[in-house]
Design a protein around this motif. Structure first.
Motif, PDB file in Angstrom:
ATOM      1  N   LEU A   1       2.983   6.275  -3.004  1.00 24.91           N
ATOM      2  CA  LEU A   1       2.042   5.441  -3.732  1.00 24.91           C
ATOM      3  C   LEU A   1       0.655   6.062  -3.635  1.00 24.91           C
ATOM      4  N   GLU A   2      -0.143   5.871  -4.673  1.00 25.43           N
ATOM      5  CA  GLU A   2      -1.510   6.374  -4.673  1.00 25.43           C
ATOM      6  C   GLU A   2      -2.405   5.349  -3.990  1.00 25.43           C
ATOM      7  N   GLY A   3      -2.855   5.671  -2.812  1.00 23.29           N
ATOM      8  CA  GLY A   3      -3.695   4.773  -2.033  1.00 23.29           C
ATOM      9  C   GLY A   3      -3.988   5.416  -0.699  1.00 23.29           C
ATOM     10  N   CYS A   4      -4.532   4.651   0.213  1.00 25.57           N
ATOM     11  CA  CYS A   4      -4.834   5.200   1.531  1.00 25.57           C
ATOM     12  C   CYS A   4      -4.819   4.091   2.574  1.00 25.57           C
ATOM     13  N   PHE A   5      -4.982   4.510   3.822  1.00 27.50           N
ATOM     14  CA  PHE A   5      -4.978   3.561   4.924  1.00 27.50           C
ATOM     15  C   PHE A   5      -6.213   2.678   4.844  1.00 27.50           C
ATOM     16  N   PRO A   6      -6.236   1.504   5.459  1.00 24.92           N
ATOM     17  CA  PRO A   6      -5.187   0.863   6.249  1.00 24.92           C
ATOM     18  C   PRO A   6      -4.150   0.189   5.346  1.00 24.92           C
ATOM     19  N   ILE A   7      -2.986  -0.097   5.904  1.00 26.96           N
ATOM     20  CA  ILE A   7      -1.915  -0.761   5.162  1.00 26.96           C
ATOM     21  C   ILE A   7      -1.338  -1.897   5.989  1.00 26.96           C
ATOM     22  N   ALA A   8      -0.798  -2.898   5.292  1.00 22.83           N
ATOM     23  CA  ALA A   8      -0.137  -4.026   5.968  1.00 22.83           C
ATOM     24  C   ALA A   8       0.799  -4.701   4.979  1.00 22.83           C
ATOM     25  N   PHE A   9       1.940  -5.177   5.472  1.00 25.63           N
ATOM     26  CA  PHE A   9       2.832  -5.991   4.662  1.00 25.63           C
ATOM     27  C   PHE A   9       2.464  -7.454   4.864  1.00 25.63           C
ATOM     28  N   SER A  10       2.624  -8.246   3.812  1.00 22.23           N
ATOM     29  CA  SER A  10       2.417  -9.691   3.921  1.00 22.23           C
ATOM     30  C   SER A  10       3.570 -10.294   4.721  1.00 22.23           C
ATOM     31  N   ASP A  11       3.411 -11.539   5.143  1.00 22.43           N
ATOM     32  CA  ASP A  11       4.470 -12.202   5.902  1.00 22.43           C
ATOM     33  C   ASP A  11       5.766 -12.324   5.113  1.00 22.43           C
ATOM     34  N   ASP A  12       5.664 -12.491   3.779  1.00 19.75           N
ATOM     35  CA  ASP A  12       6.883 -12.584   2.973  1.00 19.75           C
ATOM     36  C   ASP A  12       7.453 -11.203   2.651  1.00 19.75           C
ATOM     37  N   VAL A  13       6.829 -10.145   3.123  1.00 17.89           N
ATOM     38  CA  VAL A  13       7.195  -8.743   2.983  1.00 17.89           C
ATOM     39  C   VAL A  13       7.458  -8.299   1.548  1.00 17.89           C
ATOM     40  N   GLN A  14       6.950  -9.018   0.581  1.00 20.58           N
ATOM     41  CA  GLN A  14       7.061  -8.627  -0.817  1.00 20.58           C
ATOM     42  C   GLN A  14       5.781  -7.961  -1.301  1.00 20.58           C
ATOM     43  N   THR A  15       4.762  -7.942  -0.462  1.00 15.78           N
ATOM     44  CA  THR A  15       3.463  -7.419  -0.844  1.00 15.78           C
ATOM     45  C   THR A  15       2.983  -6.421   0.203  1.00 15.78           C
ATOM     46  N   LEU A  16       2.521  -5.277  -0.270  1.00 17.22           N
ATOM     47  CA  LEU A  16       1.902  -4.279   0.588  1.00 17.22           C
ATOM     48  C   LEU A  16       0.443  -4.183   0.168  1.00 17.22           C
ATOM     49  N   ILE A  17      -0.439  -4.282   1.127  1.00 13.80           N
ATOM     50  CA  ILE A  17      -1.873  -4.193   0.845  1.00 13.80           C
ATOM     51  C   ILE A  17      -2.370  -2.890   1.455  1.00 13.80           C
ATOM     52  N   SER A  18      -3.177  -2.169   0.688  1.00 15.26           N
ATOM     53  CA  SER A  18      -3.664  -0.882   1.164  1.00 15.26           C
ATOM     54  C   SER A  18      -5.118  -0.693   0.794  1.00 15.26           C
ATOM     55  N   GLY A  19      -5.692   0.348   1.364  1.00 15.83           N
ATOM     56  CA  GLY A  19      -7.007   0.783   0.935  1.00 15.83           C
ATOM     57  C   GLY A  19      -6.866   1.498  -0.395  1.00 15.83           C
TER      58      GLY A  19
END
Length: 181
Positions: free
Chosen positions: A73-91
């Motif tokens: 994926l085109e992005g960068c750190f930091p990263i985290a999955f949501s509690d429902d693990v359907q969403t990834l959030i990144s820089g």
């Protein structure tokens, strides 16, 4: 380092690209995966058996059972999955402080249709994704739409909380501006 929700595994990563998966009960490495990727951030998705790693330039998604790279994926750190693990959030690769939100659909993370940038320095209408002359009802609906996705009751990751703060600030700027007319 990250621990799975069930407390069974601990994931550790180093700058040289090695991800170790430790079985906590046996206090030993269960699996070691050499990604050949400079790792600055790690997130795990226990439900999908995926771990994500990120650096300054990209995000990689790996299947921890097979040890195979799934997607970049085109992005960068930091990263985290949501509690429902359907969403990834990144820089973001942007010069400004932004967040990218990746929605998992059909087993893959979609970076086109469900993509949002939140930059606190942007104008309120850009954050809320409306036109500058949108009527108050349209702005309110856009705010509620974003709040539904990033409110801590729905997504309590630190990145989502930051996004919600930016969304709230944008809506407050709109309300302040609309009162001044």
């Amino acid at each position: 380092m990250k621990i799975t929700a069930n407390g069974r595994y601990l994931f550790s990563a180093d700058l040289d690209g090695k991800v170790n998966i430790w079985e906590l009960a046996g206090k030993q490495i269960f699996k070691s995966i050499d990604t050949e990727f400079k790792i600055l951030s790690l997130a795990i998705n226990e439900q999908s058996k995926i771990f994500a790693i990120a650096n300054y330039q990209e995000i990689q998604l790996w299947n921890w059972e097979t040890g195979k790279l799934i997607e970049k994926l085109e992005g960068c750190f930091p990263i985290a999955f949501s509690d429902d693990v359907q969403t990834l959030i990144s820089g973001s690769l942007s010069q400004k402080v932004t967040l990218k939100v990746w929605q998992q659909t059909f087993g893959e993370f979609d970076n086109k249709t469900n993509f949002f940038n939140f930059d606190s320095s942007q104008e309120w209408w850009k954050i809320l994704d409306v036109s500058p002359d949108a009527d108050p009802q349209e702005v309110k609906l856009a705010y509620y739409y974003l709040a539904k996705q990033f409110h801590p009751d729905q997504n309590n990751s630190q990145e989502a909380i930051k996004a919600m703060q930016i969304i709230n600030e944008a809506y407050a700027r709109f309300r302040k501006q609309s009162r001044s007319y």
